[in-house]
Design a protein around this motif. Structure first.
Motif: not given
Length: 158
Positions: A74-75, A80-82, A86-87, A104-105
């Protein structure tokens, strides 16, 4: 000079007598070796009893440090989403890193390392930089001209 000659002669004589004696010494030294092996084994046992707890804690510590693992799924998905969003310029600000760490912890160091590795493995800055700069220059009203090894990019060249 004569003293040296005498010394050399006496050394040779001692050498030959040592050679004769060494045969007898070999037998004795073998007996001493087996005795010293027993003593070494006893010493090892004593030291193991005395320090076994300390050694086992050291072993555990080293095993922890050697242990490599992936980040939680999940982290990774959050990072990866970020990354995908912002690629073109995947350098999060300190504020964004803090936010990602909360989400993400993970530690700040883990976030930094993930981005460093991700950029090394999956980002081609030369191409992406051109796209980002062209967008920035054509969309911006600064009128600045940027120079690159491949030529210049600016309002007059696009």
């Amino acid at each position: 000079a004569t003293t040296t000659a005498t010394a050399t002669t006496s050394d040779e004589a001692v050498g030959s007598s040592e050679g004769e004696l060494s045969c007898g010494d070999v037998e004795t030294s073998e007996g001493q070796d087996s005795g010293s092996r027993v003593a070494d084994h006893e010493l090892k046992e004593i030291l193991l009893k005395k320090y076994s707890g300390y050694l086992s804690s050291l072993r555990k510590e080293f095993l922890k440090k050697r242990k490599k693992g992936k980040l939680p799924k999940d982290a990774r998905l959050v990072l990866l989403d970020w990354w995908n969003t912002h690629y073109r310029w995947p350098y999060p600000t300190e504020e964004e890193k803090s936010k990602l760490a909360e989400m993400t912890g993970l530690d700040q160091k883990q976030i930094n390392n993930w981005f460093i590795n991700q950029r090394k493995r999956h980002w081609k800055p030369s191409e992406d930089m051109r796209f980002a700069l062209m967008e920035g220059v054509s969309g911006g009203s600064s009128g600045a001209t940027l120079y690159f090894d491949t030529g210049m990019i600016g309002p007059g060249t696009i």
